[in-house]
Structure formats: C-alpha cells, structure tokens
Design a protein around this motif. Sequence first.
Motif, PDB file in Angstrom:
ATOM      1  N   ILE A  22       0.846  -1.192   0.000  1.00  0.00           N
ATOM      2  CA  ILE A  22       0.000   0.000   0.000  1.00  0.00           C
ATOM      3  C   ILE A  22       0.882   1.243   0.000  1.00  0.00           C
ATOM      4  O   ILE A  22       1.825   1.350   0.777  1.00  0.00           O
ATOM      5  CB  ILE A  22      -0.938  -0.005   1.226  1.00  0.00           C
ATOM      6  CG1 ILE A  22      -1.907  -1.179   1.134  1.00  0.00           C
ATOM      7  CG2 ILE A  22      -1.701   1.300   1.328  1.00  0.00           C
ATOM      8  CD1 ILE A  22      -2.768  -1.360   2.370  1.00  0.00           C
ATOM      9  N   GLU A  23       0.566   2.181  -0.901  1.00  0.00           N
ATOM     10  CA  GLU A  23       1.351   3.407  -1.007  1.00  0.00           C
ATOM     11  C   GLU A  23       0.985   4.373   0.113  1.00  0.00           C
ATOM     12  O   GLU A  23      -0.173   4.457   0.512  1.00  0.00           O
ATOM     13  CB  GLU A  23       1.079   4.092  -2.336  1.00  0.00           C
ATOM     14  CG  GLU A  23       1.580   3.342  -3.538  1.00  0.00           C
ATOM     15  CD  GLU A  23       1.242   4.070  -4.805  1.00  0.00           C
ATOM     16  OE1 GLU A  23       2.192   4.365  -5.557  1.00  0.00           O
ATOM     17  OE2 GLU A  23       0.063   4.351  -5.023  1.00  0.00           O
ATOM     18  N   SER A  24       1.969   5.100   0.548  1.00  0.00           N
ATOM     19  CA  SER A  24       1.678   6.155   1.514  1.00  0.00           C
ATOM     20  C   SER A  24       1.146   7.376   0.764  1.00  0.00           C
ATOM     21  O   SER A  24       1.226   7.458  -0.458  1.00  0.00           O
ATOM     22  CB  SER A  24       2.930   6.519   2.299  1.00  0.00           C
ATOM     23  OG  SER A  24       3.865   7.134   1.441  1.00  0.00           O
ATOM     24  N   CYS A  25       0.592   8.326   1.494  1.00  0.00           N
ATOM     25  CA  CYS A  25       0.034   9.528   0.864  1.00  0.00           C
ATOM     26  C   CYS A  25       1.104  10.308   0.097  1.00  0.00           C
ATOM     27  O   CYS A  25       0.857  10.818  -0.989  1.00  0.00           O
ATOM     28  CB  CYS A  25      -0.592  10.431   1.918  1.00  0.00           C
ATOM     29  SG  CYS A  25      -2.079   9.742   2.627  1.00  0.00           S
ATOM     30  N   SER A  26       2.291  10.393   0.655  1.00  0.00           N
ATOM     31  CA  SER A  26       3.355  11.138  -0.025  1.00  0.00           C
ATOM     32  C   SER A  26       3.781  10.436  -1.312  1.00  0.00           C
ATOM     33  O   SER A  26       4.107  11.096  -2.298  1.00  0.00           O
ATOM     34  CB  SER A  26       4.550  11.336   0.903  1.00  0.00           C
ATOM     35  OG  SER A  26       5.047  10.089   1.323  1.00  0.00           O
ATOM     36  N   ASP A  27       3.761   9.091  -1.313  1.00  0.00           N
ATOM     37  CA  ASP A  27       4.087   8.359  -2.541  1.00  0.00           C
ATOM     38  C   ASP A  27       3.035   8.613  -3.625  1.00  0.00           C
ATOM     39  O   ASP A  27       3.369   8.788  -4.796  1.00  0.00           O
ATOM     40  CB  ASP A  27       4.184   6.858  -2.264  1.00  0.00           C
ATOM     41  CG  ASP A  27       5.362   6.500  -1.384  1.00  0.00           C
ATOM     42  OD1 ASP A  27       6.316   7.308  -1.318  1.00  0.00           O
ATOM     43  OD2 ASP A  27       5.318   5.423  -0.756  1.00  0.00           O
ATOM     44  N   VAL A  28       1.783   8.643  -3.239  1.00  0.00           N
ATOM     45  CA  VAL A  28       0.706   8.907  -4.196  1.00  0.00           C
ATOM     46  C   VAL A  28       0.843  10.327  -4.741  1.00  0.00           C
ATOM     47  O   VAL A  28       0.681  10.565  -5.941  1.00  0.00           O
ATOM     48  CB  VAL A  28      -0.674   8.702  -3.533  1.00  0.00           C
ATOM     49  CG1 VAL A  28      -1.789   9.160  -4.450  1.00  0.00           C
ATOM     50  CG2 VAL A  28      -0.863   7.246  -3.145  1.00  0.00           C
ATOM     51  N   GLU A  29       1.134  11.300  -3.864  1.00  0.00           N
ATOM     52  CA  GLU A  29       1.311  12.686  -4.313  1.00  0.00           C
ATOM     53  C   GLU A  29       2.463  12.802  -5.301  1.00  0.00           C
ATOM     54  O   GLU A  29       2.353  13.509  -6.300  1.00  0.00           O
ATOM     55  CB  GLU A  29       1.562  13.596  -3.113  1.00  0.00           C
ATOM     56  CG  GLU A  29       0.329  13.858  -2.286  1.00  0.00           C
ATOM     57  CD  GLU A  29       0.626  14.699  -1.066  1.00  0.00           C
ATOM     58  OE1 GLU A  29       1.798  15.074  -0.858  1.00  0.00           O
ATOM     59  OE2 GLU A  29      -0.317  14.982  -0.311  1.00  0.00           O
ATOM     60  N   LYS A  30       3.568  12.113  -5.028  1.00  0.00           N
ATOM     61  CA  LYS A  30       4.710  12.151  -5.949  1.00  0.00           C
ATOM     62  C   LYS A  30       4.351  11.525  -7.292  1.00  0.00           C
ATOM     63  O   LYS A  30       4.741  12.030  -8.341  1.00  0.00           O
ATOM     64  CB  LYS A  30       5.896  11.422  -5.332  1.00  0.00           C
ATOM     65  CG  LYS A  30       6.554  12.175  -4.209  1.00  0.00           C
ATOM     66  CD  LYS A  30       7.685  11.370  -3.601  1.00  0.00           C
ATOM     67  CE  LYS A  30       8.247  12.074  -2.375  1.00  0.00           C
ATOM     68  NZ  LYS A  30       9.246  11.241  -1.691  1.00  0.00           N
ATOM     69  N   ARG A  31       3.600  10.416  -7.244  1.00  0.00           N
ATOM     70  CA  ARG A  31       3.238   9.718  -8.477  1.00  0.00           C
ATOM     71  C   ARG A  31       2.285  10.559  -9.328  1.00  0.00           C
ATOM     72  O   ARG A  31       2.376  10.576 -10.556  1.00  0.00           O
ATOM     73  CB  ARG A  31       2.606   8.370  -8.135  1.00  0.00           C
ATOM     74  CG  ARG A  31       2.263   7.518  -9.327  1.00  0.00           C
ATOM     75  CD  ARG A  31       1.871   6.114  -8.927  1.00  0.00           C
ATOM     76  NE  ARG A  31       0.843   6.042  -7.924  1.00  0.00           N
ATOM     77  CZ  ARG A  31      -0.467   6.117  -8.162  1.00  0.00           C
ATOM     78  NH1 ARG A  31      -0.903   6.311  -9.388  1.00  0.00           N
ATOM     79  NH2 ARG A  31      -1.341   6.019  -7.193  1.00  0.00           N
TER      80      ARG A  31
END
Length: 90
Positions: A22-31
């Motif tokens: 599961i991606e963290s929120c910061s990973d999703v924002e970067k993606r």
Amino acid sequence: MDFATQNRQLIINSVRQLGSAIESCSDVEKRLEHSNQMKRIRAINTLGSKWVLHPEYDSCRCAHHSTAFKKSAVLEVFLQGRMAREMGRV
C-alpha cells in the motif's frame, strides 16, 4: 489447535505483505504530481477565459455573463406596468 495457529499465522503474514504494497500519501502525491500540475494549469486557463478582463473573454460563451441570461428587475416591472396599461387593467 496447531491447525488454527498455522492458519492464523498465514493470515497475519499475508496482511503484512499487503501492508507493504500500500502506497503512503506522499508516494501517491509524488506519483500524481505531474497530472495534478497539468489539471491545475487547465483549470486556471478555463477560469481565465471566463474572467471578464481576460483578453479572450466572450460573454456569449459564459451564460452567467450573457445579456440574454440576465433579467433586469426594473425592466421587468416596467414591462408589467406597460402591459397592464395596454390591457386596461390600470
């Protein structure tokens, strides 16, 4: 008892593996950073074309600012009074 313990251990291990995927929120924002930036630019351009002082502004494209859309309360009262006089109600 041993069978239940093994099943529980398998379930716990599978949940641990899912948790790491599961991606963290910061990973999703970067993606999604690039697509969010493009959406932001598109929204600013759309708002700009509806802004009255924008060089490409056209009241016909914006129903809210269209003269056909707006009603004047003063004109409406005047027309109602005129129609009443013409029909002999006043």
